[in-house]
Design a protein around this motif. Structure first.
Motif, short mmCIF file in Angstrom:
data_model
loop_
_atom_site.label_atom_id
_atom_site.label_comp_id
_atom_site.label_asym_id
_atom_site.label_seq_id
_atom_site.Cartn_x
_atom_site.Cartn_y
_atom_site.Cartn_z
N PHE A 33 -7.19 -10.09 0.22
CA PHE A 33 -7.00 -10.62 -1.13
C PHE A 33 -8.32 -10.87 -1.86
CE2 PHE A 33 -5.74 -14.09 -4.12
CZ PHE A 33 -4.83 -13.36 -4.88
N ASN A 34 -9.33 -11.30 -1.11
CA ASN A 34 -10.67 -11.50 -1.67
C ASN A 34 -10.66 -12.46 -2.85
OD1 ASN A 34 -13.46 -11.14 -1.86
ND2 ASN A 34 -13.29 -9.27 -3.11
N ASN A 35 -9.98 -13.59 -2.68
CA ASN A 35 -9.91 -14.62 -3.72
C ASN A 35 -9.41 -14.09 -5.06
OD1 ASN A 35 -10.91 -16.79 -2.09
ND2 ASN A 35 -12.98 -15.97 -2.31
N GLY A 36 -8.56 -13.09 -5.01
CA GLY A 36 -7.97 -12.55 -6.22
C GLY A 36 -8.68 -11.34 -6.79
N ALA A 37 -9.85 -11.01 -6.26
CA ALA A 37 -10.60 -9.89 -6.80
C ALA A 37 -9.92 -8.55 -6.52
CB ALA A 37 -12.02 -9.88 -6.22
N THR A 38 -9.05 -8.50 -5.51
CA THR A 38 -8.37 -7.25 -5.17
C THR A 38 -7.10 -7.04 -6.00
OG1 THR A 38 -9.19 -7.55 -2.91
CG2 THR A 38 -7.57 -5.84 -3.21
N CYS A 39 -6.71 -8.03 -6.78
CA CYS A 39 -5.51 -7.89 -7.61
C CYS A 39 -5.59 -6.63 -8.47
CB CYS A 39 -5.36 -9.10 -8.52
SG CYS A 39 -4.90 -10.62 -7.67
N GLY A 40 -4.52 -5.85 -8.43
CA GLY A 40 -4.47 -4.62 -9.22
C GLY A 40 -4.85 -3.38 -8.45
N ALA A 41 -5.46 -3.54 -7.28
CA ALA A 41 -5.83 -2.38 -6.47
C ALA A 41 -4.58 -1.73 -5.88
CB ALA A 41 -6.78 -2.81 -5.35
N CYS A 42 -4.66 -0.44 -5.64
CA CYS A 42 -3.53 0.31 -5.09
C CYS A 42 -3.84 0.81 -3.69
CB CYS A 42 -3.19 1.50 -6.00
SG CYS A 42 -2.60 0.99 -7.64
N PHE A 43 -2.82 0.81 -2.84
CA PHE A 43 -2.96 1.21 -1.45
C PHE A 43 -1.82 2.14 -1.06
CE2 PHE A 43 -4.93 -2.91 -1.85
CZ PHE A 43 -6.04 -2.88 -1.01
N GLN A 44 -2.12 3.08 -0.18
CA GLN A 44 -1.09 3.87 0.49
C GLN A 44 -0.92 3.34 1.90
OE1 GLN A 44 -2.10 8.04 0.29
NE2 GLN A 44 -0.99 8.32 -1.63
N LEU A 45 0.35 3.19 2.32
CA LEU A 45 0.66 2.66 3.64
C LEU A 45 1.56 3.63 4.39
CD1 LEU A 45 1.67 -1.00 2.69
CD2 LEU A 45 -0.60 -0.17 3.25
N MET A 46 1.34 3.71 5.70
CA MET A 46 2.19 4.52 6.56
C MET A 46 2.43 3.77 7.86
SD MET A 46 1.58 8.46 7.92
CE MET A 46 0.07 8.04 8.81
N CYS A 47 3.69 3.65 8.26
CA CYS A 47 4.05 3.00 9.52
C CYS A 47 3.61 3.89 10.69
CB CYS A 47 5.56 2.78 9.56
SG CYS A 47 6.17 1.92 11.01
N VAL A 48 2.92 3.28 11.68
CA VAL A 48 2.38 4.06 12.80
C VAL A 48 2.59 3.33 14.12
CG1 VAL A 48 0.61 5.20 11.39
CG2 VAL A 48 0.08 3.03 12.54
N ASP A 49 2.52 4.09 15.20
CA ASP A 49 2.46 3.55 16.57
C ASP A 49 3.64 2.65 16.92
OD1 ASP A 49 0.01 4.85 16.80
OD2 ASP A 49 -1.11 3.09 16.10
N ALA A 50 4.78 2.86 16.27
CA ALA A 50 5.98 2.08 16.60
C ALA A 50 7.19 2.98 16.41
CB ALA A 50 6.07 0.84 15.72
N PRO A 51 7.38 3.95 17.30
CA PRO A 51 8.44 4.97 17.11
C PRO A 51 9.84 4.38 17.01
CG PRO A 51 7.51 5.06 19.33
CD PRO A 51 6.62 4.19 18.53
#
Length: 213
Positions: A33-51
């Motif tokens: 979160f970085n004290n709110g500085a990360t607000c608005g940033a975009c991320f791609q997520l992928m579920c891994v290592d848990a078939p």
């Protein structure tokens, strides 16, 4: 990463559907979160290592950081949002895109990506005549804002300070002046708006620039 509900919160965006973020959002742990500085940033997520928990096919989702997942130091279990964990608390519909409901929490790979936005930067006027607070949103490019300046029709460029999330403030009296802004993203790029805010602006109004990152 776990599934929850992240409708509103610590970035100041308010109604996420009205702001255009919808359910494609996440609350970030302290480490991200970085004290709110990360607000608005975009991320791609992928579920891994848990078939047994991940959906087949390496499904990928893209979310925007819109909230904070607070740490709970009183607990010894389920401490996903405590430092130094890098954790995303997703809206349930987004969690179900990549993992099964009964999993609850799954490991993910993630990366920062550019935010794809329609239209220009948006500025929501808040505060009062003696204290102007501006929410900067609909930010494309890297998505997170690190610097904002405002210029009134009768003033020079004035630095604004981050109040919380992506709300930026100034105590300069700018009532009755038309306003333009300079916005800097975390990659160093600047966007300057024209006088998009008319002199008769009111608290609660939102104005859209012609430009974006």
């Amino acid at each position: 990463m776990k599934g929850g509900e992240t409708m509103q919160g610590a970035c100041g965006y308010g109604d996420l559907f009205k702001q255009g973020y919808g359910l494609k959002t996440a609350a970030l742990s302290t480490a991200l979160f970085n004290n709110g500085a990360t607000c608005g940033a975009c991320f791609q997520l992928m579920c891994v290592d848990a078939p047994q928990s991940c959906h087949l096919g390496n499904r990928i989702i893209t979310i925007t950081a819109t909230n904070f997942c607070p740490p709970d130091y009183s607990k010894t279990e389920d401490i996903w949002c405590n430092p130094p964990q890098e954790h995303f608390d997703l809206s349930m519909p987004m969690f179900l895109e990549i993992a099964k409901y009964e999993a609850g929490v799954v490991p993910v790979k993630y990366r920062r990506v550019h935010c794809q936005k329609t239209g220009g930067l948006k500025f929501e006027m808040k505060g009062n005549p003696n204290w102007i607070l501006v929410l900067v949103h609909n930010v494309g490019g890297v998505g997170d804002v690190v610097n904002v300046k405002v210029k009134g029709s009768n003033s020079s460029w004035l630095p604004m300070q981050r109040n919380w999330g992506q709300n930026w403030q100034t105590h300069e009296r700018l009532v009755g002046q038309s306003l333009c802004f300079q916005v800097q993203a975390s990659d160093g790029r600047w966007v300057e708006t024209d006088y998009i805010v008319p002199a008769n602006w009111q608290v609660g109004q939102t104005f859209e620039a012609k430009t974006n990152f």
